[in-house]
Design a protein around this motif. Structure first.
Motif, PDB file in Angstrom:
ATOM      1  N   HIS A   1       0.783  -1.224   0.000  1.00 61.07           N
ATOM      2  CA  HIS A   1       0.000   0.000   0.000  1.00 61.07           C
ATOM      3  C   HIS A   1       0.822   1.286   0.000  1.00 61.07           C
ATOM      4  N   TYR A   2       1.976   1.277   0.655  1.00 59.61           N
ATOM      5  CA  TYR A   2       2.684   2.527   0.900  1.00 59.61           C
ATOM      6  C   TYR A   2       4.113   2.486   0.382  1.00 59.61           C
ATOM      7  N   THR A   3       4.682   3.673   0.255  1.00 61.24           N
ATOM      8  CA  THR A   3       6.093   3.831  -0.077  1.00 61.24           C
ATOM      9  C   THR A   3       6.890   3.970   1.210  1.00 61.24           C
ATOM     10  N   SER A   4       8.010   3.272   1.284  1.00 60.96           N
ATOM     11  CA  SER A   4       8.893   3.411   2.442  1.00 60.96           C
ATOM     12  C   SER A   4       9.652   4.727   2.331  1.00 60.96           C
ATOM     13  N   ALA A   5       9.549   5.534   3.378  1.00 63.68           N
ATOM     14  CA  ALA A   5      10.217   6.838   3.368  1.00 63.68           C
ATOM     15  C   ALA A   5      11.649   6.705   3.869  1.00 63.68           C
ATOM     16  N   PRO A   6      12.513   7.641   3.516  1.00 59.09           N
ATOM     17  CA  PRO A   6      13.872   7.653   4.092  1.00 59.09           C
ATOM     18  C   PRO A   6      13.803   7.877   5.604  1.00 59.09           C
ATOM     19  N   LEU A   7      14.884   7.544   6.281  1.00 63.25           N
ATOM     20  CA  LEU A   7      14.975   7.833   7.706  1.00 63.25           C
ATOM     21  C   LEU A   7      14.849   9.336   7.922  1.00 63.25           C
ATOM     22  N   GLN A   8      14.107   9.705   8.978  1.00 62.71           N
ATOM     23  CA  GLN A   8      13.811  11.114   9.192  1.00 62.71           C
ATOM     24  C   GLN A   8      14.226  11.563  10.589  1.00 62.71           C
ATOM     25  N   GLY A   9      14.339  12.854  10.743  1.00 66.52           N
ATOM     26  CA  GLY A   9      14.665  13.440  12.031  1.00 66.52           C
ATOM     27  C   GLY A   9      13.425  13.836  12.795  1.00 66.52           C
ATOM     28  N   PRO A  10      13.596  14.541  13.904  1.00 70.35           N
ATOM     29  CA  PRO A  10      12.466  14.917  14.752  1.00 70.35           C
ATOM     30  C   PRO A  10      11.683  16.098  14.192  1.00 70.35           C
ATOM     31  N   MET A  11      10.485  16.334  14.761  1.00 70.59           N
ATOM     32  CA  MET A  11       9.695  17.532  14.498  1.00 70.59           C
ATOM     33  C   MET A  11       9.814  18.461  15.710  1.00 70.59           C
ATOM     34  N   SER A  12       9.691  19.733  15.466  1.00 70.83           N
ATOM     35  CA  SER A  12       9.728  20.713  16.555  1.00 70.83           C
ATOM     36  C   SER A  12       8.314  21.015  17.013  1.00 70.83           C
ATOM     37  N   VAL A  13       8.058  20.757  18.291  1.00 73.39           N
ATOM     38  CA  VAL A  13       6.736  20.991  18.870  1.00 73.39           C
ATOM     39  C   VAL A  13       6.903  21.954  20.040  1.00 73.39           C
ATOM     40  N   ARG A  14       6.485  23.193  19.849  1.00 70.79           N
ATOM     41  CA  ARG A  14       6.588  24.214  20.894  1.00 70.79           C
ATOM     42  C   ARG A  14       8.005  24.306  21.448  1.00 70.79           C
ATOM     43  N   GLY A  15       8.974  24.198  20.538  1.00 67.28           N
ATOM     44  CA  GLY A  15      10.368  24.333  20.919  1.00 67.28           C
ATOM     45  C   GLY A  15      11.044  23.080  21.404  1.00 67.28           C
ATOM     46  N   VAL A  16      10.329  21.964  21.440  1.00 66.77           N
ATOM     47  CA  VAL A  16      10.902  20.683  21.860  1.00 66.77           C
ATOM     48  C   VAL A  16      11.027  19.785  20.625  1.00 66.77           C
ATOM     49  N   ARG A  17      12.184  19.175  20.450  1.00 68.35           N
ATOM     50  CA  ARG A  17      12.417  18.313  19.295  1.00 68.35           C
ATOM     51  C   ARG A  17      11.969  16.885  19.639  1.00 68.35           C
ATOM     52  N   ILE A  18      10.914  16.444  18.962  1.00 61.22           N
ATOM     53  CA  ILE A  18      10.295  15.146  19.257  1.00 61.22           C
ATOM     54  C   ILE A  18      10.382  14.246  18.033  1.00 61.22           C
ATOM     55  N   GLY A  19      10.885  13.054  18.248  1.00 64.00           N
ATOM     56  CA  GLY A  19      10.887  12.056  17.183  1.00 64.00           C
ATOM     57  C   GLY A  19       9.580  11.273  17.212  1.00 64.00           C
ATOM     58  N   PHE A  20       8.989  11.068  16.020  1.00 62.25           N
ATOM     59  CA  PHE A  20       7.734  10.334  15.917  1.00 62.25           C
ATOM     60  C   PHE A  20       7.922   9.079  15.065  1.00 62.25           C
ATOM     61  N   PRO A  21       8.577   8.059  15.568  1.00 62.93           N
ATOM     62  CA  PRO A  21       8.660   6.803  14.807  1.00 62.93           C
ATOM     63  C   PRO A  21       7.281   6.146  14.776  1.00 62.93           C
TER      64      PRO A  21
END
Length: 565
Positions: free
Chosen positions: A140-160
């Motif tokens: 169903h889906y395409t495998s994406a490259p490895l990614q870094g975190p997102m910034s949420v209110r100034g905190v860097r959060i990884g969403f695996p």
């Protein structure tokens, strides 16, 4: 937390504090607007609680799993539009992280969206696509490259995303690119012992990265799969900081504090885990409850024979829907014993369900007469037994059509495995609550239910399945003095062989080495293979194991191979 509240309902986070709302909720596949409203309602509670972020599970906007529905471009466009509209609705308040599909540059991704300030500020894509058991994500889906975190209110959060967190490289890439915490959105379905498997993988990620981790799972039934929640939070080193309940919809607010050693979750409520018997039973109840509710049915009927299988199905149905929404039907023949009639009556009475009786004697006589010219001179046997079963199926389906009640079928996994069931007869029905439960577990489950009652059960507490029903020798009552053991090995032997051949994929030689008679093993193997066509046409039922019939175990109907070991 008043120092965290900004203008117009928005939040300005105190530098060393972060509040997360975990939304362990039950989406419905395809109900895009309904799922968006569930997310918005939870967001409002998060705003009242002073959260910085509300987190929802994987593919929440569409429900999960969507299977090939996600290959329809308009469905994906509609889902993305709902997320865009949701972003505008949650402009003033906490950020929202929510799962859904994304079509981009001709590719389709299992995505995780960050909504903040009225916009979609970031989108992450799943890297590891599971392609085993019930999962077909490579399809169903395409495998994406490895990614870094997102910034949420100034905190860097990884969403695996779900499967990503089961692999060291994804979390490691996020940690190395600056993630301060790992928040894992999941659509992880139940099987027996699954919670411990999840926990061990997540502890490994925490130990490897040195980061706290949030594991958020959805709840609810979708076809054969039951999502059991059980969301949790781990601190550095793997210490449990929060444990949400299994199977229940719930919101949990958890605070993180920045320390000299990184972010740390403030320890919250730790909910105890129920025993395996209770988890299996809850999965069957929730599976039926959601299958009914999400398909638009409110009432069921079933054939109540006086045997243990129909008794436990009636009990599951009464616990899921309420006894007033369960109608039992006894369909006696000349082979039905007085004991079976009495036992069926007692089960219905103890549960508080209505019991009707429809004799198959007249229809059977009519069929016998109609076939007499063709069957003249031939001995009676399996054909005549199956006619009885098919007449029962016909009469039950007629009532289902007339009264708008979904017919439940009552075959256990042992019977489904070896074909000890009549297609278009006792296999008739829209759902089978015990399809993935071997007969020996049915006995154990009946005893457990008699001894236990929980708030989520709608049927009466106490003994609802009489001990005589549990203890008497199983029989189909299609001929005089018939017992299941006339046609099958004793269930203790049969189930042990089936677990080796099916659940463990063992060879015949390994079964023999374990102490089973080779002729018996070969006969069971033969029955399993020749019954594939029946299973192909069987009703769905809740998945309790890693080898449930349907998506877990996909065998050809035409198959001449046999194990010669």
């Amino acid at each position: 937390m008043s120092d965290l509240v900004g203008q117009k309902g928005s939040r300005t986070r105190a530098e060393d504090n972060f509040r997360l709302t975990m939304a362990q909720l039950n989406p419905t596949v395809g109900d895009l607007a309904g799922n968006a409203q569930l997310a918005f309602d939870a967001w409002q509670e998060a705003r009242e609680a002073g959260a910085d972020l509300i987190m929802l599970p994987e593919m929440f906007i569409t429900g999960y799993q969507v299977q090939d529905l996600v290959l329809k471009p308009q469905f994906v466009r509609d889902a993305m539009a709902q997320i865009g509209a949701l972003a505008a609705r949650v402009k003033h308040g906490p950020a929202m992280a929510i799962g859904g599909p994304q079509s981009k540059d001709g590719q389709l991704f299992n995505a995780y969206y960050l909504l903040d300030g009225g916009e979609i500020t970031s989108v992450g894509h799943k890297h590891e696509l599971p392609n085993f058991n019930v999962f077909d994500e490579v399809r169903h889906y395409t495998s994406a490259p490895l990614q870094g975190p997102m910034s949420v209110r100034g905190v860097r959060i990884g969403f695996p995303i779900c499967e990503d967190a089961w692999h060291e490289d994804v979390a490691e890439a996020m940690e190395e690119s600056g993630a301060e915490m790992l928040f894992v959105p999941n659509g992880s379905p139940y099987f027996r012992g699954k919670f411990d498997v999840r926990m061990s993988h997540m502890v490994a990620r925490v130990v490897e990265t040195g980061l706290p981790l949030v594991y958020l799972n959805m709840v609810g039934g979708q076809d054969d799969q039951i999502f059991d929640g059980g969301s949790f939070v781990l601190n550095k080193g793997g210490a449990l900081a929060l444990q949400m309940p299994l199977f229940d919809q719930a919101l949990s607010h958890i605070d993180f504090t920045r320390t000299a050693d990184g972010w740390r979750a403030v320890v919250g409520e730790i909910t105890a885990q129920p025993c395996t018997e209770e988890q299996d039973y809850r999965a069957m109840v929730e599976g039926l409850r959601d299958y009914m509710g999400k398909t638009g049915f409110s009432k069921v009927l079933l054939g109540l024979s006086g045997g243990i299988d129909s008794a436990i199905v009636a009990t599951i149905a009464a616990d899921a829907l309420g006894p007033e929404n369960v109608r039992c039907v006894m369909l006696p023949s000349e082979y039905t014993s007085r004991e079976s009639l009495d036992d069926a009556g007692e089960v219905a009475n103890l549960l508080g369900c209505k019991l009707d009786e429809v004799s198959i004697a007249g229809p059977r006589a009519a069929v016998t007469e109609a076939l007499a010219p063709l069957f003249a001179g031939l001995d009676e046997g399996l054909t005549e037994e199956n006619i009885q079963s098919r007449l029962r199926g016909l009469l039950l389906m007629a009532q289902s059509n007339k009264f708008g009640e979904m017919l439940l079928t009552t075959g256990n996994k042992s019977e489904v495995a070896v074909g000890y069931a009549t297609i278009y007869g006792d296999m008739s029905g829209g759902y089978n609550p015990i399809k993935d439960m071997y007969k020996t577990r049915v006995f154990e489950t009946c005893r457990w239910r008699n001894a236990n009652h929980r708030p989520w059960m709608m049927a009466p507490e106490g003994t609802v399945i009489p001990p005589r029903v549990i203890d008497k020798p199983p029989t189909a009552e299609l001929r005089p003095d018939q017992k299941d053991s006339d046609s099958l090995p004793e269930y203790e032997v049969l189930d042990a062989i089936l677990e080796m051949l099916i659940d463990e994929e063992r060879s015949v030689a390994e079964c023999v080495a374990a102490g089973f008679d080779r002729d018996v093993v070969k006969r069971v193997e033969h029955l399993v293979y020749i019954s594939e066509y029946k299973r192909f046409q069987s009703a769905p039922g809740p998945r309790l194991s890693q080898k449930a019939f349907w998506l877990d175990r996909r065998y050809p109907i035409v198959n001449r191979w046999r194990d010669g070991s």
